[in-house]
Motif scaffolding. Structure first.
Motif, PDB file in Angstrom:
ATOM      1  N   LYS A  39       0.959  -1.078   0.072  1.00  0.00           N
ATOM      2  CA  LYS A  39      -0.110  -0.050   0.088  1.00  0.00           C
ATOM      3  C   LYS A  39       0.906   1.165  -0.038  1.00  0.00           C
ATOM      4  CE  LYS A  39      -0.689  -0.734   4.970  1.00  0.00           C
ATOM      5  NZ  LYS A  39      -1.499  -0.859   5.947  1.00  0.00           N
ATOM      6  N   GLN A  40       0.296   2.300  -0.351  1.00  0.00           N
ATOM      7  CA  GLN A  40       1.136   3.643  -0.402  1.00  0.00           C
ATOM      8  C   GLN A  40       0.774   4.564   0.733  1.00  0.00           C
ATOM      9  OE1 GLN A  40       0.100   6.096  -3.731  1.00  0.00           O
ATOM     10  NE2 GLN A  40       1.567   7.743  -3.059  1.00  0.00           N
ATOM     11  N   GLN A  41       1.393   4.000   2.050  1.00  0.00           N
ATOM     12  CA  GLN A  41       1.109   4.460   3.067  1.00  0.00           C
ATOM     13  C   GLN A  41       2.516   4.930   3.816  1.00  0.00           C
ATOM     14  OE1 GLN A  41      -1.383   2.337   6.107  1.00  0.00           O
ATOM     15  NE2 GLN A  41      -0.404   3.333   7.639  1.00  0.00           N
ATOM     16  N   VAL A  42       2.717   6.122   4.231  1.00  0.00           N
ATOM     17  CA  VAL A  42       3.830   6.438   5.011  1.00  0.00           C
ATOM     18  C   VAL A  42       3.593   6.975   6.193  1.00  0.00           C
ATOM     19  CG1 VAL A  42       5.002   7.372   2.859  1.00  0.00           C
ATOM     20  CG2 VAL A  42       3.865   8.974   3.946  1.00  0.00           C
ATOM     21  N   PRO A  43       4.396   6.813   7.186  1.00  0.00           N
ATOM     22  CA  PRO A  43       6.123   6.264   6.899  1.00  0.00           C
ATOM     23  C   PRO A  43       5.789   4.638   7.048  1.00  0.00           C
ATOM     24  CG  PRO A  43       5.585   6.788   9.664  1.00  0.00           C
ATOM     25  CD  PRO A  43       4.163   7.479   8.641  1.00  0.00           C
ATOM     26  N   CYS A  44       6.793   4.305   6.204  1.00  0.00           N
ATOM     27  CA  CYS A  44       6.924   2.940   5.864  1.00  0.00           C
ATOM     28  C   CYS A  44       8.533   2.640   6.173  1.00  0.00           C
ATOM     29  CB  CYS A  44       6.376   2.161   4.742  1.00  0.00           C
ATOM     30  SG  CYS A  44       6.525   0.742   4.486  1.00  0.00           S
ATOM     31  N   LEU A  45       8.945   1.553   7.165  1.00  0.00           N
ATOM     32  CA  LEU A  45      10.146   1.217   7.375  1.00  0.00           C
ATOM     33  C   LEU A  45      10.320  -0.180   6.693  1.00  0.00           C
ATOM     34  CD1 LEU A  45      12.791   1.864   8.789  1.00  0.00           C
ATOM     35  CD2 LEU A  45      11.962   0.240  10.510  1.00  0.00           C
ATOM     36  N   ARG A  46      11.241  -0.087   5.790  1.00  0.00           N
ATOM     37  CA  ARG A  46      11.645  -1.318   5.037  1.00  0.00           C
ATOM     38  C   ARG A  46      12.816  -2.073   5.781  1.00  0.00           C
ATOM     39  NH1 ARG A  46      15.440  -3.127   1.159  1.00  0.00           N
ATOM     40  NH2 ARG A  46      14.655  -4.649  -0.309  1.00  0.00           N
ATOM     41  N   ILE A  47      12.622  -3.184   6.214  1.00  0.00           N
ATOM     42  CA  ILE A  47      13.319  -3.975   7.147  1.00  0.00           C
ATOM     43  C   ILE A  47      13.898  -5.214   6.213  1.00  0.00           C
ATOM     44  CG2 ILE A  47      13.733  -5.320   9.339  1.00  0.00           C
ATOM     45  CD1 ILE A  47      11.296  -3.733  10.212  1.00  0.00           C
ATOM     46  N   GLU A  48      15.214  -5.319   5.864  1.00  0.00           N
ATOM     47  CA  GLU A  48      15.876  -6.564   5.208  1.00  0.00           C
ATOM     48  C   GLU A  48      16.597  -7.212   6.304  1.00  0.00           C
ATOM     49  OE1 GLU A  48      18.593  -7.285   1.474  1.00  0.00           O
ATOM     50  OE2 GLU A  48      17.553  -5.553   1.648  1.00  0.00           O
ATOM     51  N   GLU A  49      16.348  -8.510   6.431  1.00  0.00           N
ATOM     52  CA  GLU A  49      16.895  -9.355   7.607  1.00  0.00           C
ATOM     53  C   GLU A  49      17.047 -10.721   6.998  1.00  0.00           C
ATOM     54  OE1 GLU A  49      15.759  -7.757  11.893  1.00  0.00           O
ATOM     55  OE2 GLU A  49      14.208  -8.824  11.082  1.00  0.00           O
ATOM     56  N   ASN A  50      17.953 -11.332   6.897  1.00  0.00           N
ATOM     57  CA  ASN A  50      18.524 -12.581   6.282  1.00  0.00           C
ATOM     58  C   ASN A  50      17.733 -12.971   5.102  1.00  0.00           C
ATOM     59  OD1 ASN A  50      19.544 -13.181   9.119  1.00  0.00           O
ATOM     60  ND2 ASN A  50      17.645 -13.750   9.926  1.00  0.00           N
ATOM     61  N   GLY A  51      17.963 -11.863   4.109  1.00  0.00           N
ATOM     62  CA  GLY A  51      17.317 -11.938   2.680  1.00  0.00           C
ATOM     63  C   GLY A  51      15.833 -11.879   2.519  1.00  0.00           C
ATOM     64  N   GLN A  52      15.301 -11.762   3.719  1.00  0.00           N
ATOM     65  CA  GLN A  52      13.736 -11.300   3.483  1.00  0.00           C
ATOM     66  C   GLN A  52      13.488  -9.715   3.774  1.00  0.00           C
ATOM     67  OE1 GLN A  52      11.159 -14.022   5.484  1.00  0.00           O
ATOM     68  NE2 GLN A  52      11.746 -15.852   4.609  1.00  0.00           N
ATOM     69  N   VAL A  53      12.467  -9.395   3.352  1.00  0.00           N
ATOM     70  CA  VAL A  53      12.065  -8.038   3.399  1.00  0.00           C
ATOM     71  C   VAL A  53      10.756  -8.010   4.222  1.00  0.00           C
ATOM     72  CG1 VAL A  53      11.482  -5.725   2.292  1.00  0.00           C
ATOM     73  CG2 VAL A  53      13.214  -7.208   1.285  1.00  0.00           C
ATOM     74  N   HIS A  54      10.854  -7.014   4.883  1.00  0.00           N
ATOM     75  CA  HIS A  54       9.340  -6.822   5.931  1.00  0.00           C
ATOM     76  C   HIS A  54       9.061  -5.150   5.834  1.00  0.00           C
ATOM     77  CE1 HIS A  54       9.928 -10.723   7.783  1.00  0.00           C
ATOM     78  NE2 HIS A  54      11.164 -10.441   8.053  1.00  0.00           N
ATOM     79  N   TRP A  55       7.886  -4.898   5.748  1.00  0.00           N
ATOM     80  CA  TRP A  55       7.760  -3.549   5.581  1.00  0.00           C
ATOM     81  C   TRP A  55       6.627  -3.285   6.834  1.00  0.00           C
ATOM     82  CZ3 TRP A  55       8.905  -0.493   1.415  1.00  0.00           C
ATOM     83  CH2 TRP A  55       9.333  -1.399   0.394  1.00  0.00           C
ATOM     84  N   LEU A  56       7.092  -2.231   7.504  1.00  0.00           N
ATOM     85  CA  LEU A  56       6.385  -1.860   8.971  1.00  0.00           C
ATOM     86  C   LEU A  56       5.888  -0.533   8.761  1.00  0.00           C
ATOM     87  CD1 LEU A  56       6.019  -2.706  11.785  1.00  0.00           C
ATOM     88  CD2 LEU A  56       8.194  -1.639  12.499  1.00  0.00           C
ATOM     89  N   TYR A  57       4.599  -0.509   8.795  1.00  0.00           N
ATOM     90  CA  TYR A  57       3.695   0.756   8.822  1.00  0.00           C
ATOM     91  C   TYR A  57       3.409   1.232  10.023  1.00  0.00           C
ATOM     92  CZ  TYR A  57       3.134  -0.435   3.677  1.00  0.00           C
ATOM     93  OH  TYR A  57       3.371  -0.649   2.724  1.00  0.00           O
ATOM     94  N   GLU A  58       2.864   2.625  10.319  1.00  0.00           N
ATOM     95  CA  GLU A  58       2.312   3.100  11.303  1.00  0.00           C
ATOM     96  C   GLU A  58       3.543   3.742  12.279  1.00  0.00           C
ATOM     97  OE1 GLU A  58      -0.599   3.915  12.082  1.00  0.00           O
ATOM     98  OE2 GLU A  58      -1.267   2.706  10.235  1.00  0.00           O
ATOM     99  N   SER A  59       3.452   5.136  12.300  1.00  0.00           N
ATOM    100  CA  SER A  59       4.854   5.591  13.197  1.00  0.00           C
ATOM    101  C   SER A  59       5.079   4.997  14.533  1.00  0.00           C
ATOM    102  CB  SER A  59       4.504   7.168  13.227  1.00  0.00           C
ATOM    103  OG  SER A  59       3.157   7.245  13.963  1.00  0.00           O
ATOM    104  N   LYS A  60       3.863   4.652  15.445  1.00  0.00           N
ATOM    105  CA  LYS A  60       4.181   4.225  16.768  1.00  0.00           C
ATOM    106  C   LYS A  60       4.721   2.753  16.683  1.00  0.00           C
ATOM    107  CE  LYS A  60       0.624   6.303  19.468  1.00  0.00           C
ATOM    108  NZ  LYS A  60      -0.616   6.079  20.287  1.00  0.00           N
ATOM    109  N   GLU A  61       4.503   2.024  15.593  1.00  0.00           N
ATOM    110  CA  GLU A  61       5.080   0.791  15.526  1.00  0.00           C
ATOM    111  C   GLU A  61       6.413   0.741  15.081  1.00  0.00           C
ATOM    112  OE1 GLU A  61       2.759  -2.110  13.101  1.00  0.00           O
ATOM    113  OE2 GLU A  61       0.948  -1.374  14.370  1.00  0.00           O
ATOM    114  N   ILE A  62       6.680   1.695  14.257  1.00  0.00           N
ATOM    115  CA  ILE A  62       8.091   2.178  13.670  1.00  0.00           C
ATOM    116  C   ILE A  62       9.041   2.315  14.902  1.00  0.00           C
ATOM    117  CG2 ILE A  62       9.696   3.156  12.032  1.00  0.00           C
ATOM    118  CD1 ILE A  62       7.260   3.118   9.986  1.00  0.00           C
TER     119      ILE A  62
END
Length: 118
Positions: A86-109
């Motif tokens: 989805k097109q929602q910001v802020p979004c943190l792109r997390i790359e760990e062990n070759g896998q990519v996770h997308w974390l939305y919501e400022s509080k969660e980030i």
């Protein structure tokens, strides 16, 4: 409506500049280790978005050097939609062990950054 949003965005940026939090001081070796860990992170954001400003301020308070990506630009916007879902910001792109996770919501980030780097 565009003019009001533009003016409010500039006010948010001005207040952020005036009241910028102090950067956390760490020993050089520890900061280099943190910088190496943050290489796999990227924050997709808009400059004048209040929630993005909130996350950037938390990053500065912790002394984190995380790459920021302007999600309004076409290649980054398309990547955010295609991979993040989805097109929602802020979004943190997390790359760990070759896998990519997308974390939305400022509080969660901010909670994720606090748990991992505080």
């Amino acid at each position: 409506m565009f003019i009001i949003r533009w003016i409010l965005g500039r006010i948010i940026l001005l207040l952020n500049f005036v009241f910028t939090p102090k950067k956390r001081k760490r020993p050089q070796a520890e900061q280099q280790q943190i910088d190496a860990q943050t290489q796999s992170l990227a924050l997709y954001q808009y400059n004048a978005c209040p929630f993005c400003v909130k996350v950037r301020r938390a990053m500065r308070r912790q002394g984190l050097n995380i790459q920021t990506v302007d999600a309004k630009q076409s290649p980054h916007k398309d990547e955010l939609i295609a991979q993040g879902g989805k097109q929602q910001v802020p979004c943190l792109r997390i790359e760990e062990n070759g896998q990519v996770h997308w974390l939305y919501e400022s509080k969660e980030i901010i909670n994720y950054l606090d748990q991992r780097f505080a």
